[in-house]
Each structure stands twice: as structure tokens, then as C-alpha cells.
Scaffold this active site. Sequence first.
Site, PDB file in Angstrom:
ATOM      1  N   CYS A   1     -19.508  11.677   2.406  1.00 35.52           N
ATOM      2  CA  CYS A   1     -19.502  12.747   3.408  1.00 35.52           C
ATOM      3  C   CYS A   1     -18.537  12.439   4.545  1.00 35.52           C
ATOM      4  O   CYS A   1     -18.499  13.157   5.541  1.00 35.52           O
ATOM      5  CB  CYS A   1     -20.911  12.990   3.945  1.00 35.52           C
ATOM      6  SG  CYS A   1     -21.683  11.546   4.707  1.00 35.52           S
TER       7      CYS A   1
ATOM      8  N   GLU B   1     -17.013  17.005   1.904  1.00 32.19           N
ATOM      9  CA  GLU B   1     -17.642  16.086   0.959  1.00 32.19           C
ATOM     10  C   GLU B   1     -16.596  15.782  -0.108  1.00 32.19           C
ATOM     11  O   GLU B   1     -15.829  16.665  -0.510  1.00 32.19           O
ATOM     12  CB  GLU B   1     -18.865  16.750   0.327  1.00 32.19           C
ATOM     13  CG  GLU B   1     -19.859  15.789  -0.262  1.00 32.19           C
ATOM     14  CD  GLU B   1     -20.984  15.435   0.692  1.00 32.19           C
ATOM     15  OE1 GLU B   1     -21.884  14.692   0.273  1.00 32.19           O
ATOM     16  OE2 GLU B   1     -20.964  15.874   1.857  1.00 32.19           O
TER      17      GLU B   1
END
Length: 363
Positions: A321, A355
Site C-alpha cells: 500500500c 496499491e
Amino acid sequence: MSRPQFDPSAYAAQLEDKKSRLAGLLAPFAAPAPEVFESPREHYRLRAEFRLWRETGNEKRHYAMFEQGDKHTPILLEDFPIASRRINELMPRLKAAWADPALGFKLFQVEFLTTLAGDALITLCYHRPIDDAWRQAAEKLAAELGVNLVGRSRGKRIVVGRDYVEEELSVAGRRFRYRQPEGAFTQPNGEVNQKMLGWAYEALGQRDDDLLELYCGNGNFTLPLATRVRKVLATEISKSSVNAALANLADNAVDNVSLVRLSAEELTQALNEVRPFRRLADIDLKSYAFGSVFVDPPRAGMDPDTCELARRFERILYISCNPETLAQNIAQLHDTHRISRCALFDQFPYTHHMESGVLLERR
């Protein structure tokens, strides 16, 4: 929760910027061009959190959000286009309900959690004790809205219905069912999460050896990846996530996963036989023939010791992330592993967050 700038007309350009940024960060490692997985332009976010803002001089209250860095100038909302259709359908009905003092008195925050499967849970947070009068009003509201409700005040939590939502996700033609607990981490963009699961499933491939999974959460990736290998040893430190993962494994009849509540650092000590752990008493580590490790770490990435643990494996499947810490971790691993695949998953449209995923294979 700060308010993203919602502009569907700018989506394509913003996604291209993210693709260029990720490619630039991975360029020193001769990474292939990233595979790009787009998000829906609206109604993609399955959870949302709002403060309540009272108008000066009267009792009227509104859903409110704030720009990043400004907690004093509210943006008042009647709807929220990036949130799921279910959240948008519930927002005005809940707003009407908090006119009842049993529900609305000293209510300061509302949290919605929904699923692609249509389930919903609303958490109501109070600056006062909640009691049986609240429970009675909440039970009536939950029935009217068709939702689960959780009330929170200092030192107290009352659950009406379930304290989790039920999700169904499709990976490679198979449906997986998930319990997603209130207050625990879940992927906010359900459509993109489903694409991430499919990419990870394909990237890992069918194996005749075993998988180590670090930071397994509620088993989001564990369930589909377990169908690709002989056995899985999964670790997680959050108690609520461990409980949800165990329930999800049972609900899906996945029986080749052992889950232990250990940190990555503790697992490294166990694998190195530095010290025994009571939580591993029923697990024979020597029975595993690990070929792959799957990691989905927090924004800080893997610490150096966990990177060295990952280096032992032929394949490292890494979901990140934070592309900056991903690049830092790859720099530590690059002398022994090369990037064979990488991907960009647009979990967070209209923000700079992204992401990403990489498959690293031993040179």
C-alpha cells in the site's frame, strides 16, 4: 477521514500519473511494465466515516468531512458519490432517524461498512453512555434499515445483530465468503480487491510446495491462495483479524491452513530455532516445504529482518500500500531476486495513494 476530490473526468489522467510513478520507482530494478487494474469511477468505496456537524444557532446536524490538514472547516454532505450505493441509500434514512433523542443525543460520529454482497453495518459513536433505551431504539432502526448496528461510548459497546458484515468475492470462478469485523481492516474498494485477489492467484500459479503468509489479516488473500499450494502457514497479530480468519477458513471449508498469532519477527526467531513459542506447540515447522512467501505489510513495509526472512524463498509475492517502501524493500532483495511481474491496483481513485503488487523470483 478526509474528503477525496471527486472528478471522474480527471480519472484517466490521474491513473496514468500513478502508473508513471510506480514504473519510475521500479525502473532501477528492471521491472516489466505494470499491469494496471482500474477502479469504478464512482460508488467504489465500501466503507466511510463521517463526523456530525451542528449548525450554529440550531439543533440541525449534517454529515461532515474535512479537507486534509483542516479540521475546522467542515464540508457538509447529503450524499457521497465515491461510497457504495448502499451507503448512499442509508445516509438520508439514518439522518432522519437521529431526530429520535434515544439515537441522536450526543451522537458525534457515524461509520458505515458495506459489501459487494449487499450487507451493511453502521457504527454510532457517542459522547455519552449508551443504555437499554438506546438498544431498544437501535433494534427498531436496524429492522427498518435492514442493517446491523453497533453503538460505542466510552468503555461500552452494544451490538444489535452481528458485529461483522458478510462478503462474497469471486476468484478464478470460485466464490469465497468472508466475515469482515467492525473496526478491523478491510480493503475499501471491493471491485479492485477482487481484481487483486485474481492477480495474486494467477501470479502464484499452481504449486506442489507450501506457502508462508505474513500479515494475513482476515484471510482476504489466504482463502484463494490456499487452493494453489499444498499447505499454508499464515501469521497475524491482531486478535480480531485472527478470529475472523479462522471463521472464514471454516466457512469456506479450507483445511490446509494453519494460522498462528505471531509477529513476523517472532516467526523469524521460530524458523531460526532461536526460541520456542507456545503458540507453535501444535505445528511442526519442519514438515513444511516452503517455496513461496506472500506478504501484505503495513505502510512502513517490511523491516530489514523480515526482508532477510523473505530472501530465503524462491518466490516472494508482495502486495504493497506504499510504493516507496516497496521500492526500499526490493532494493534490499534485488541482489538475489528479480521482478518478474508487477501490477498497479487503483484502490484509491482521486488520491495519490495506490496499491501495487510484485512477484519476485530467485535469480
